[in-house]
Write an enzyme that holds these catalytic residues in place. Structure first.
Site, PDB file in Angstrom:
ATOM      1  N   GLU A 119       1.003  -1.244   0.042  1.00 30.55           N
ATOM      2  CA  GLU A 119       0.013  -0.025   0.071  1.00 30.55           C
ATOM      3  C   GLU A 119       0.844   1.368   0.045  1.00 30.55           C
ATOM      4  O   GLU A 119       0.779   2.292   1.074  1.00 30.55           O
ATOM      5  CB  GLU A 119      -1.036   0.138   1.065  1.00 30.55           C
ATOM      6  CG  GLU A 119      -1.856  -1.156   1.217  1.00 30.55           C
ATOM      7  CD  GLU A 119      -3.017  -1.106   2.386  1.00 30.55           C
ATOM      8  OE1 GLU A 119      -3.991  -1.616   2.172  1.00 30.55           O
ATOM      9  OE2 GLU A 119      -2.796  -0.362   3.349  1.00 30.55           O
ATOM     10  N   GLU A 154      -5.061  -8.677   1.274  1.00 27.16           N
ATOM     11  CA  GLU A 154      -5.770  -8.536   2.690  1.00 27.16           C
ATOM     12  C   GLU A 154      -7.461  -8.271   2.287  1.00 27.16           C
ATOM     13  O   GLU A 154      -7.752  -7.649   1.363  1.00 27.16           O
ATOM     14  CB  GLU A 154      -5.440  -6.976   3.089  1.00 27.16           C
ATOM     15  CG  GLU A 154      -3.994  -6.885   3.656  1.00 27.16           C
ATOM     16  CD  GLU A 154      -3.446  -5.771   4.332  1.00 27.16           C
ATOM     17  OE1 GLU A 154      -4.417  -5.024   4.703  1.00 27.16           O
ATOM     18  OE2 GLU A 154      -2.448  -5.447   4.313  1.00 27.16           O
TER      19      GLU A 154
END
Length: 454
Positions: A163, A356
């Site tokens: 991220e 995720e």
């Protein structure tokens, strides 16, 4: 058909969120240690000093993963545990810790998936301007090489950056996360370019130095949108909204980070939007960033909803009053796990792994000593049903990692939010598997067949 026979069912965590032992065995501080020590930055002044105590519970946590039935564990390496100052002198105790973890996983038939960077830049490198420093890609390359040389005899699956939209957007743009900076757009874009160059250098090192054939990916997040209906016009509107950089929330998107990695160029729309703020770059830079990858990882929790306006342009819909949300106040939108993989697979053409997915739920130990997290089971049933639909509709989905194996330090939220399949008593560090742990175990055992069809 449910999921492919060789589907990866995994659980995930990150070093700073679970390990603790922040001042033990030679580990150096990271930007998150400093951020936690800054008053007012983290909920109730919580820190990662102890976290889940996983540093001292390797065997116990590996047993939890094995007993769940997961065949993979995605975890990150603490850069400053290996190199206390980011570069230079190595910390053998840190290297030995990951030896123990990797070996414990392999002994139990669990495949380790390593994330090289999950937000915890060594503080010593931040003090040299961190990702703004043009040497930062070289620092990351040297660190990656040391990790690969040590562990690639046993590790075959790798992610470079987790991220970048968050550790750069919240860390360098709005200061909500470590290192807490509020820089100009031009500076944030420069740091982003350096991070992408670091990704490219890391991929090259893995390819060149790995002792076993590697599978390499990247784990972004972005502003995802699902269509109001599945009409052709709404589908195109959702696709367009997903891959357009929003001027107001310009750091949180897919294309500025993913197009260079997967396609070899910055998106034209972003170049026009950012104008003179775009850092100088060369063809060689883009070639370096655009290293061949094996999978497209993506973290997906939620999505907005759009429909096609009269001119076909996306019209973003407001959340209805009383919409379902998680404890993080994220909208619950199960179709995000259908359209996210679908759109990314169409654009980038690589197999997709959900790196995720999960939710912060309102969990506590009930009077019977158990944790009855029915909300999480319902959430996962809905989301995984949509992921199965994506697979059945031809999206090459290779794996799913539940976030997270256990409750942990949720960054600026401290220990206020619980994402785990396993409950952590932060006073005793006792592990209590929740109802969702047993439920997810049955999903894994059935390769997804036990998920209700909605």
């Amino acid at each position: 058909m449910a999921f492919p026979k060789q589907f990866t069912w995994g659980v995930a965590s990150a070093a700073f969120q679970v390990e603790g032992a922040s001042n033990i065995d030679g580990r150096g501080p990271s930007v998150w240690d400093a951020f936690c020590d800054t008053p007012g930055k983290v909920f109730d002044g919580h820190t990662g000093e102890i976290a889940c105590g996983s540093y001292d519970r390797v065997e116990e946590d590996a047993d939890l993963i094995q007993n769940l039935g997961a065949n993979a564990y995605r975890f990150s390496i603490s850069w400053s545990r290996l190199f206390p100052k980011g570069t230079g002198e190595r910390n053998e105790a840190g290297f030995a810790y990951y030896d123990r973890l990797i070996d414990a996983l392999l002994e139990r038939g669990i495949v380790p998936w390593i994330t090289l960077y999950h937000w915890d830049l060594p503080l010593a490198l931040h003090e040299q301007d961190g990702w703004l420093n043009p040497n930062s890609p070289i620092w990351f390359e040297e660190y990656t090489k040391a990790v690969v040389e040590r562990y690639s005899d046993r590790v075959t699956h790798w992610f470079t950056l987790n991220e970048p939209q968050i550790f750069l957007g919240h860390g360098y743009k709005d200061g909500k996360d470590a290192p807490g900076l509020q820089l100009s757009r031009k500076e944030v874009l420069l740091a982003t370019h350096h991070a992408l160059l670091a990704h490219g250098r890391a991929v090259k090192v893995i390819r060149e130095c790995a002792k076993s054939s590697p599978t390499i990916g990247f784990a972004p997040v972005g502003g995802l949108y699902t269509p109001e209906t599945e009409s052709a016009s709404d589908l195109e509107a959702a696709r367009k909204a997903t891959f357009t950089i929003d001027e107001a929330n310009w750091a949180f998107n897919y294309t500025w980070y993913c197009d260079p990695v997967f396609l070899g160029h910055y998106p034209e729309q972003g170049l026009e939007l950012f104008g003179d703020d775009v850092p100088e770059f060369t063809d060689a830079d883009m070639e370096l960033i655009n290293q061949p990858l094996d999978i497209c990882g993506v973290n997906i929790y939620t999505a907005g909803v759009v429909r096609a306006g009269e001119d076909g342009h996306p019209e973003k819909l407001p959340d209805p009053v009383g919409y379902p949300m998680t404890m993080f106040r994220w909208t619950i939108n199960p179709r995000s796990l259908y359209f996210g993989p679908k759109f990314l697979y169409e654009r980038y053409g690589l197999p997709v792994v959900i790196t995720e997915n999960g939710l912060a739920s309102m969990d506590w130990v009930h009077l019977d000593g158990k944790v009855h997290d029915t909300g999480r089971i319902d959430y996962l049933s809905r989301y995984l049903n949509e992921l199965r639909r994506a697979s059945e509709d031809g999206v090459d989905v290779r794996g799913y990692f539940q976030w997270s194996i256990m409750d942990n330090f949720e960054w600026a939220q401290g220990y206020a939010l619980r994402f785990g399949l396993v409950y952590i008593d932060y006073q005793t560090l006792a592990r209590i598997p929740k109802d969702s742990y047993e439920w997810f175990g049955r999903v894994i055992e059935s390769n997804g067949e036990s998920i209700p069809r909605l």
